[in-house]
Design a protein around this motif. Structure first.
Motif, mmCIF file in Angstrom:
data_model
loop_
_atom_site.group_PDB
_atom_site.id
_atom_site.type_symbol
_atom_site.label_atom_id
_atom_site.label_comp_id
_atom_site.label_asym_id
_atom_site.label_seq_id
_atom_site.Cartn_x
_atom_site.Cartn_y
_atom_site.Cartn_z
ATOM 1 N N THR A 177 -10.250 81.741 38.721
ATOM 2 C CA THR A 177 -11.156 81.669 39.865
ATOM 3 C C THR A 177 -12.576 82.026 39.451
ATOM 4 O O THR A 177 -13.535 81.372 39.878
ATOM 5 C CB THR A 177 -10.668 82.610 40.977
ATOM 6 N N VAL A 178 -12.719 83.035 38.603
ATOM 7 C CA VAL A 178 -14.039 83.404 38.094
ATOM 8 C C VAL A 178 -14.637 82.253 37.296
ATOM 9 O O VAL A 178 -15.819 81.936 37.423
ATOM 10 C CB VAL A 178 -13.945 84.692 37.232
ATOM 11 N N ILE A 236 -19.073 81.755 37.250
ATOM 12 C CA ILE A 236 -19.571 83.060 36.813
ATOM 13 C C ILE A 236 -19.482 83.177 35.301
ATOM 14 O O ILE A 236 -20.334 83.782 34.667
ATOM 15 C CB ILE A 236 -18.784 84.191 37.509
ATOM 16 N N ALA A 237 -18.453 82.576 34.717
ATOM 17 C CA ALA A 237 -18.252 82.606 33.267
ATOM 18 C C ALA A 237 -18.284 81.179 32.724
ATOM 19 O O ALA A 237 -17.854 80.248 33.403
ATOM 20 C CB ALA A 237 -16.917 83.264 32.935
ATOM 21 N N LEU A 247 -14.216 89.106 31.399
ATOM 22 C CA LEU A 247 -14.874 89.751 32.536
ATOM 23 C C LEU A 247 -13.860 90.458 33.424
ATOM 24 O O LEU A 247 -14.107 91.564 33.896
ATOM 25 C CB LEU A 247 -15.645 88.714 33.351
ATOM 26 N N VAL A 248 -12.715 89.825 33.645
ATOM 27 C CA VAL A 248 -11.682 90.427 34.484
ATOM 28 C C VAL A 248 -11.053 91.627 33.778
ATOM 29 O O VAL A 248 -10.832 92.676 34.379
ATOM 30 C CB VAL A 248 -10.612 89.375 34.864
ATOM 31 N N HIS A 308 -15.400 93.830 35.218
ATOM 32 C CA HIS A 308 -16.702 93.450 35.752
ATOM 33 C C HIS A 308 -16.532 92.680 37.049
ATOM 34 O O HIS A 308 -17.482 92.563 37.820
ATOM 35 C CB HIS A 308 -17.472 92.604 34.731
ATOM 36 N N VAL A 309 -15.339 92.128 37.260
ATOM 37 C CA VAL A 309 -15.012 91.417 38.493
ATOM 38 C C VAL A 309 -13.775 92.080 39.070
ATOM 39 O O VAL A 309 -12.746 92.187 38.393
ATOM 40 C CB VAL A 309 -14.732 89.923 38.211
ATOM 41 N N THR A 310 -13.868 92.535 40.312
ATOM 42 C CA THR A 310 -12.731 93.179 40.956
ATOM 43 C C THR A 310 -12.513 92.559 42.330
ATOM 44 O O THR A 310 -13.406 91.953 42.909
ATOM 45 C CB THR A 310 -12.956 94.699 41.122
#
Length: 137
Positions: free
Chosen positions: A98-99, A104-105, A114-115, A119-121
């Motif tokens: 999803t990121v 975002i990436a 990132l997950v 950095h992404v929650t």
């Protein structure tokens, strides 16, 4: 979290598609990897070989290893509807994917990092389990 750390261009050359990133190197060397990559002629693959290749392609695309893929398949099999569609739906709804889809990436491995580094929650929690809980509410 375990992940595939081997040569990424080799995986793309096996499938003949850009699996892990862009495919600019496929135009330069489109032969399958190995000493006799483009020279050996083989008979047409059977049904099992085609299914196995598609499964491996999905595993490499979404960055999951066999055990995690098996658990996702079991969950897709338990749900109502077509198992293959459920499997793709579950893989697409992973937080790292999803990121990546949100932009975002730049790549799925970068989104996974990132997950993993939190950095992404989702609702103050990191990881796929929290995302599945939030999505099912």
């Amino acid at each position: 979290m375990a992940r595939y750390t081997g040569p990424k261009t080799r995986i793309s050359r096996i499938f003949g598609e850009p699996i892990l990133g862009n495919g600019k190197y496929l135009t330069k060397n489109s032969n399958p990897p190995g000493q006799h990559g483009g020279t050996k002629k083989r008979k047409a693959p059977g049904e099992y070989a085609l299914q196995l290749k598609e499964k491996q392609k999905a595993k490499y695309t979404y960055g999951v290893l066999e055990r995690q893929f098996r658990k996702t398949f079991d969950e897709a099999n338990r749900r109502k509807g077509v198992t293959g569609e459920n499997l793709i739906r579950l893989l697409e709804s992973r937080l790292d994917n999803t990121v990546y889809r949100l932009g975002i990436a730049p790549s799925r491995p970068a989104a996974r990092q990132l997950v993993a580094h939190k950095h992404v929650t989702v609702n103050g929690e990191a990881g796929e389990r929290s995302f599945f809980r939030a999505a099912s509410r």
